[in-house]
Design an enzyme around this catalytic site. Sequence first.
Site, PDB file in Angstrom:
ATOM      1  N   ARG A 134     -17.538  13.414 -25.134  1.00  0.00           N
ATOM      2  CA  ARG A 134     -16.413  13.777 -24.140  1.00  0.00           C
ATOM      3  C   ARG A 134     -15.233  13.327 -24.868  1.00  0.00           C
ATOM      4  NH1 ARG A 134     -14.432   9.225 -24.367  1.00  0.00           N
ATOM      5  NH2 ARG A 134     -12.936   9.651 -23.260  1.00  0.00           N
ATOM      6  N   GLY A 135     -14.097  13.554 -24.333  1.00  0.00           N
ATOM      7  CA  GLY A 135     -12.529  13.320 -24.979  1.00  0.00           C
ATOM      8  C   GLY A 135     -12.265  15.010 -25.461  1.00  0.00           C
ATOM      9  N   ALA A 136     -11.096  15.244 -25.183  1.00  0.00           N
ATOM     10  CA  ALA A 136     -10.765  16.765 -25.478  1.00  0.00           C
ATOM     11  C   ALA A 136     -10.766  17.049 -26.953  1.00  0.00           C
ATOM     12  CB  ALA A 136      -9.499  16.898 -25.061  1.00  0.00           C
TER      13      ALA A 136
ATOM     14  N   GLN B 235     -15.111   4.956 -18.001  1.00  0.00           N
ATOM     15  CA  GLN B 235     -14.653   4.876 -19.504  1.00  0.00           C
ATOM     16  C   GLN B 235     -13.834   3.796 -20.162  1.00  0.00           C
ATOM     17  OE1 GLN B 235     -14.363   7.310 -17.146  1.00  0.00           O
ATOM     18  NE2 GLN B 235     -14.921   9.376 -17.704  1.00  0.00           N
TER      19      GLN B 235
ATOM     20  N   ASP C 270      -6.113  15.426 -21.337  1.00  0.00           N
ATOM     21  CA  ASP C 270      -6.976  16.774 -21.324  1.00  0.00           C
ATOM     22  C   ASP C 270      -6.336  18.184 -21.758  1.00  0.00           C
ATOM     23  OD1 ASP C 270     -10.156  16.284 -19.536  1.00  0.00           O
ATOM     24  OD2 ASP C 270      -9.005  14.826 -20.549  1.00  0.00           O
TER      25      ASP C 270
ATOM     26  N   ASN D 260      -5.180  14.456 -17.021  1.00  0.00           N
ATOM     27  CA  ASN D 260      -5.757  13.605 -17.359  1.00  0.00           C
ATOM     28  C   ASN D 260      -6.884  12.885 -16.770  1.00  0.00           C
ATOM     29  OD1 ASN D 260      -6.396  12.155 -19.941  1.00  0.00           O
ATOM     30  ND2 ASN D 260      -5.534  10.250 -19.154  1.00  0.00           N
ATOM     31  N   LYS D 261      -7.758  12.183 -16.974  1.00  0.00           N
ATOM     32  CA  LYS D 261      -8.622  11.438 -15.850  1.00  0.00           C
ATOM     33  C   LYS D 261      -8.037  10.996 -14.505  1.00  0.00           C
ATOM     34  CE  LYS D 261     -12.178   9.258 -14.679  1.00  0.00           C
ATOM     35  NZ  LYS D 261     -13.749  10.268 -14.093  1.00  0.00           N
TER      36      LYS D 261
END
Length: 347
Positions: free
Chosen positions: A51-53, A203, A244, A254-255
């Site tokens: 995960r994480g762009a 997260q 993101d 974003n989240k």
Amino acid sequence: MKYEVNDPVRLTDDGRAILAIDQTLLPGRVAYIRLETPEQMFDAIKLLQVRGAPCIGIFAAYAMFIEAKVFAQVSSDKEHFYQQLHKFAKYLSAAMPSAVDLSWALKRMERTAANNMRRSFDTIVEAMRREAVQIHEQNIQTCFTIANYGLTLINDGDGIMTYCNAGALATSRYGTGLGPILLGAEKGMDIKAYVCETRPMLQGSRLTAYELVNAGVDTTLICDNMAAQVMKEGRIKACFVGADRVAKNGDTANKVGTYGLAILARTFRIPFYVFCPTTTIDVRCDDGSKMTVTERDGDEIKTEYFKSPVAPLEVKCYNPSLDITPARLITAIITEDGINYPPFDFN
């Protein structure tokens, strides 16, 4: 204290698979998973094992190289080879459509293949391997540059609030949103991190707190609904988040929960900074209204990371993966090109 972390994804020595830290197991266990089939690669992104762009972009580049090796062995001609490669890229992109780094890396790898199509299969595959490694190495340097720019926004003793995870686990080495904090700690600065847990997948508590504590940073974990109180008490000098996707006008996906944090920061007159590589900026997207927010499984709210359900199993859940923070609430967007202040107009 020097911050050191293994890259969350890397190519195996034989070049047949990707080794990735399974981020769903952190912080309790650090375990690498071996991913070598298209289905395994798709699921790793979909299930947030990777995960994480920026990290997903690196992962996708290695995945394209691995599949290119397979297609080169079974393809009857170059046209069939490229068709199979394009089909795989389209398949992997569907695992997380909102991550612009994913589509960017896939297109860059496809372009590398297209530029070498008149050469032998071995030459095409080797060119793709080199391109994937370059994408990885460029991200390491990008994160270090972003961290240095971000460090100019911090004073010794500052309290910084974070959301979700934008450290090395989401990128490589220093990360984006966590980069200045980690680099500052390495330089001996006294930085106090206040980490929002980031429901429902935690997260913040599982990943960000894990990274910061292991780097020797003074870290305090809070529930998401405590952010306003902590700001009111004067503990926070700035908010640092990743992204993101960033639109041309600066609207940032974003989240989910990032938007609310930005509203609180504006209420308490606290600077709100977004950190990301330029690859996360989608110049084809004019503003946040053009962004799609996908919905994830409601079981993440009711049962994930709990020994028993915390809500009636039959209750309906709404679980958007992201939210869109308007550019007007963002103090600056920090990339490897520098600190960008509004009005934003990325090209």
